[in-house]
Design a protein around this motif. Sequence first.
Motif, mmCIF file in Angstrom:
data_model
loop_
_atom_site.group_PDB
_atom_site.id
_atom_site.type_symbol
_atom_site.label_atom_id
_atom_site.label_comp_id
_atom_site.label_asym_id
_atom_site.label_seq_id
_atom_site.Cartn_x
_atom_site.Cartn_y
_atom_site.Cartn_z
ATOM 1 N N TRP A 46 9.548 -5.891 -6.697
ATOM 2 C CA TRP A 46 10.500 -7.124 -6.503
ATOM 3 C C TRP A 46 11.105 -7.273 -5.166
ATOM 4 N N SER A 47 11.494 -6.133 -4.721
ATOM 5 C CA SER A 47 12.129 -6.194 -3.400
ATOM 6 C C SER A 47 11.338 -5.916 -2.162
ATOM 7 N N TRP A 48 9.977 -5.812 -2.304
ATOM 8 C CA TRP A 48 9.234 -5.620 -1.321
ATOM 9 C C TRP A 48 8.674 -6.855 -0.483
ATOM 10 N N GLN A 49 8.403 -6.718 0.735
ATOM 11 C CA GLN A 49 7.855 -7.643 1.304
ATOM 12 C C GLN A 49 6.585 -7.642 1.935
ATOM 13 N N ARG A 50 5.531 -8.232 2.359
ATOM 14 C CA ARG A 50 4.178 -7.866 2.834
ATOM 15 C C ARG A 50 4.224 -6.858 3.651
ATOM 16 N N LYS A 51 5.339 -6.926 4.643
ATOM 17 C CA LYS A 51 4.824 -5.900 5.802
ATOM 18 C C LYS A 51 5.050 -4.542 5.122
ATOM 19 N N HIS A 52 5.845 -4.380 4.069
ATOM 20 C CA HIS A 52 6.020 -3.004 3.408
ATOM 21 C C HIS A 52 4.625 -2.529 2.697
ATOM 22 N N VAL A 53 3.888 -3.321 2.205
ATOM 23 C CA VAL A 53 2.567 -3.101 1.488
ATOM 24 C C VAL A 53 1.671 -2.725 2.753
ATOM 25 N N ALA A 54 1.604 -3.657 3.707
ATOM 26 C CA ALA A 54 0.812 -3.627 4.942
ATOM 27 C C ALA A 54 1.028 -2.355 5.708
ATOM 28 N N THR A 68 -11.174 5.171 -1.191
ATOM 29 C CA THR A 68 -9.882 5.369 -1.383
ATOM 30 C C THR A 68 -9.102 3.924 -0.950
ATOM 31 N N ARG A 69 -9.487 3.444 0.290
ATOM 32 C CA ARG A 69 -8.561 2.431 0.844
ATOM 33 C C ARG A 69 -9.211 1.271 -0.351
ATOM 34 N N TYR A 70 -10.448 1.125 -0.445
ATOM 35 C CA TYR A 70 -10.937 -0.115 -1.437
ATOM 36 C C TYR A 70 -10.323 -0.019 -2.647
ATOM 37 N N TYR A 71 -10.100 1.385 -3.488
ATOM 38 C CA TYR A 71 -9.322 1.159 -4.799
ATOM 39 C C TYR A 71 -7.916 0.873 -4.674
ATOM 40 N N TYR A 72 -7.092 1.253 -3.659
ATOM 41 C CA TYR A 72 -5.925 0.884 -3.139
ATOM 42 C C TYR A 72 -5.734 -0.486 -3.079
ATOM 43 N N LEU A 73 -6.624 -1.009 -2.293
ATOM 44 C CA LEU A 73 -6.667 -2.703 -2.198
ATOM 45 C C LEU A 73 -6.740 -3.331 -3.524
ATOM 46 N N LEU A 74 -7.374 -2.833 -4.307
ATOM 47 C CA LEU A 74 -7.749 -3.406 -5.681
ATOM 48 C C LEU A 74 -6.233 -3.319 -6.272
ATOM 49 N N THR A 75 -5.481 -2.155 -6.146
ATOM 50 C CA THR A 75 -4.228 -2.201 -6.778
ATOM 51 C C THR A 75 -3.192 -2.958 -6.351
ATOM 52 N N VAL A 76 -3.404 -3.100 -4.930
ATOM 53 C CA VAL A 76 -2.504 -3.975 -4.173
ATOM 54 C C VAL A 76 -2.733 -5.324 -4.712
ATOM 55 N N VAL A 80 0.155 -8.180 -6.114
ATOM 56 C CA VAL A 80 0.287 -9.096 -5.555
ATOM 57 C C VAL A 80 0.278 -10.306 -6.645
ATOM 58 N N SER A 81 -0.542 -10.281 -7.523
ATOM 59 C CA SER A 81 -0.829 -10.925 -8.500
ATOM 60 C C SER A 81 0.424 -11.006 -9.647
ATOM 61 N N ARG A 82 0.597 -9.939 -9.811
ATOM 62 C CA ARG A 82 2.170 -9.653 -10.672
ATOM 63 C C ARG A 82 3.113 -10.136 -10.351
ATOM 64 N N ILE A 86 1.359 -14.935 -2.599
ATOM 65 C CA ILE A 86 0.266 -15.214 -1.745
ATOM 66 C C ILE A 86 -0.019 -14.404 -0.612
ATOM 67 N N TRP A 87 -0.070 -13.254 -0.856
ATOM 68 C CA TRP A 87 -0.249 -12.252 0.327
ATOM 69 C C TRP A 87 -1.731 -11.922 0.568
ATOM 70 N N VAL A 88 -2.439 -12.089 1.563
ATOM 71 C CA VAL A 88 -3.773 -11.760 1.875
ATOM 72 C C VAL A 88 -3.834 -10.413 2.547
ATOM 73 N N PHE A 89 -4.618 -9.566 2.131
ATOM 74 C CA PHE A 89 -4.834 -8.356 2.889
ATOM 75 C C PHE A 89 -6.365 -8.076 3.272
#
Length: 94
Positions: A46-54, A68-76, A80-82, A86-89
């Motif tokens: 809840w306290s994260w911003q897009r820059k933290h995930v990026a 590995t990057r693909y599977y983490y992107l799915l988790t991201v 984001v959905s939760r 509207i963050w796009v990676f």
Amino acid sequence: MSKPFDMELFLAGVLVGSHSTRQRHVRQAKIMQAEITKRWQLGTPWSWQRKHVAWFLDHHLGNRSEATRYYYLLTVRLLVSRLQKIWVFGSPID
């Protein structure tokens, strides 16, 4: 005294798929949470911003395999959905 953040409970509403897939998403989200907390002291999504995930995707996963990057992107995308953001990676097909 505060309770530790429960990532599994946080993701429960958006997790789908087999048990092993759900466990992988939870495990990866906990790893992301630990790294972001260590770097910025932000313990909950809840306290994260897009820059933290990026930052996590670029720096923590920079030398990892494409799979590995693909599977983490799915988790991201689940996170984001939760968060109802509207963050796009990057595309998983990159």
